[in-house]
Design a protein around this motif. Structure first.
Motif, mmCIF file in Angstrom:
data_model
loop_
_atom_site.group_PDB
_atom_site.id
_atom_site.type_symbol
_atom_site.label_atom_id
_atom_site.label_comp_id
_atom_site.label_asym_id
_atom_site.label_seq_id
_atom_site.Cartn_x
_atom_site.Cartn_y
_atom_site.Cartn_z
ATOM 1 N N ASN A 82 0.828 -1.209 0.000
ATOM 2 C CA ASN A 82 0.000 0.000 0.000
ATOM 3 C C ASN A 82 0.863 1.260 0.000
ATOM 4 O O ASN A 82 0.509 2.261 -0.640
ATOM 5 C CB ASN A 82 -0.932 0.006 1.213
ATOM 6 N N ALA A 83 1.999 1.216 0.697
ATOM 7 C CA ALA A 83 2.886 2.386 0.747
ATOM 8 C C ALA A 83 3.440 2.699 -0.650
ATOM 9 O O ALA A 83 3.522 3.869 -1.049
ATOM 10 C CB ALA A 83 4.029 2.137 1.732
ATOM 11 N N VAL A 84 3.813 1.654 -1.385
ATOM 12 C CA VAL A 84 4.311 1.860 -2.755
ATOM 13 C C VAL A 84 3.216 2.468 -3.634
ATOM 14 O O VAL A 84 3.446 3.422 -4.387
ATOM 15 C CB VAL A 84 4.846 0.527 -3.342
ATOM 16 N N LEU A 89 0.693 7.082 -6.582
ATOM 17 C CA LEU A 89 -0.444 8.004 -6.789
ATOM 18 C C LEU A 89 -0.036 9.443 -6.488
ATOM 19 O O LEU A 89 -0.443 10.381 -7.190
ATOM 20 C CB LEU A 89 -1.628 7.588 -5.922
ATOM 21 N N GLN A 90 0.779 9.617 -5.453
ATOM 22 C CA GLN A 90 1.246 10.973 -5.139
ATOM 23 C C GLN A 90 2.112 11.523 -6.273
ATOM 24 O O GLN A 90 2.003 12.693 -6.648
ATOM 25 C CB GLN A 90 2.029 10.963 -3.823
ATOM 26 N N ALA A 91 2.958 10.671 -6.850
ATOM 27 C CA ALA A 91 3.801 11.098 -7.980
ATOM 28 C C ALA A 91 2.922 11.501 -9.174
ATOM 29 O O ALA A 91 3.210 12.479 -9.866
ATOM 30 C CB ALA A 91 4.766 9.989 -8.373
ATOM 31 N N LEU A 92 1.829 10.761 -9.391
ATOM 32 C CA LEU A 92 0.917 11.115 -10.494
ATOM 33 C C LEU A 92 0.297 12.484 -10.227
ATOM 34 O O LEU A 92 0.167 13.317 -11.126
ATOM 35 C CB LEU A 92 -0.177 10.052 -10.640
ATOM 36 N N GLU A 101 -6.805 8.761 -15.590
ATOM 37 C CA GLU A 101 -5.502 8.116 -15.760
ATOM 38 C C GLU A 101 -5.009 7.549 -14.417
ATOM 39 O O GLU A 101 -4.451 6.454 -14.361
ATOM 40 C CB GLU A 101 -4.480 9.121 -16.316
ATOM 41 N N LYS A 102 -5.232 8.293 -13.338
ATOM 42 C CA LYS A 102 -4.840 7.794 -12.008
ATOM 43 C C LYS A 102 -5.574 6.491 -11.697
ATOM 44 O O LYS A 102 -4.985 5.536 -11.184
ATOM 45 C CB LYS A 102 -5.151 8.830 -10.918
ATOM 46 N N VAL A 108 -4.174 -1.187 -12.626
ATOM 47 C CA VAL A 108 -3.113 -2.076 -13.113
ATOM 48 C C VAL A 108 -2.171 -2.458 -11.972
ATOM 49 O O VAL A 108 -1.811 -3.626 -11.804
ATOM 50 C CB VAL A 108 -2.333 -1.412 -14.276
ATOM 51 N N LEU A 109 -1.784 -1.485 -11.167
ATOM 52 C CA LEU A 109 -0.861 -1.768 -10.053
ATOM 53 C C LEU A 109 -1.486 -2.754 -9.079
ATOM 54 O O LEU A 109 -0.834 -3.702 -8.635
ATOM 55 C CB LEU A 109 -0.516 -0.479 -9.304
#
Ligand code: HEM
Length: 119
Positions: A82-84, A89-92, A101-102, A108-109
């Motif tokens: 979950n941390a990854v 998501l934060q990077a997006l 897109e998010k 997919v992840l």
């Protein structure tokens, strides 16, 4: 024709920036940063970017192992997974990626969980 997710994320340039930001967040996230102590950050960023480029419909540039082989034996937990995902998501968001897109990236992840957690 609809644009691929790869194109909507800004192609190789946009995805390289997103992957770089996600790795920086991982390195500063205490839930997972110890996992990357021995990593070469430049190699990690390139592998992450290439994986993402290939996985979103871009050119086939990823030369690493599949997700099961990569994470096998690491004993990764749900909390780490979950941390990854939170970091990605934060990077997006940092790169102004749209809601649709998010959601597509998250879908997919999440689907890779069975190849990564506790394998
Ligand atoms: C959907 C989630 C994830 C994806 C898509 C993913 C993807 C990747 C990719 C593409 C690589 C590089 C492989 C290569 O270039 O050969 C990698 C390596 C790695 N991943 Fe993951 N990963 C995920 C989750 C996790 C989690 C939850 C952890 C544990 C905190 C983790 C820890 C690692 C480590 C330690 C490496 C090796 C780094 C190195 O060799 O320096 N990954 N992952």
């Amino acid at each position: 024709m609809d644009l691929s997710l790869y194109e909507r994320l800004g192609g190789s340039e946009g995805i390289t920036k997103i992957a770089s930001d996600a790795v920086d967040l991982h390195l500063n996230n205490p839930a997972i940063s110890p996992r990357y102590l021995k990593s070469d950050v430049a190699v990690l960023k390139k592998g992450a970017a290439n994986f993402f480029i290939m996985g979103t419909g871009g050119p086939n540039v990823y030369e690493g192992k599949d997700m099961l082989a990569t994470h096998k034996g690491m004993n990764i937990s749900d909390v780490e997974f979950n941390a990854v995902i939170d970091d990605i998501l934060q990077a997006l968001e940092m790169n102004n990626v749209g809601q649709k897109e998010k959601e597509e990236v998250l879908f997919v992840l999440y689907g890779m969980k069975k190849e990564i957690v506790a394998v």
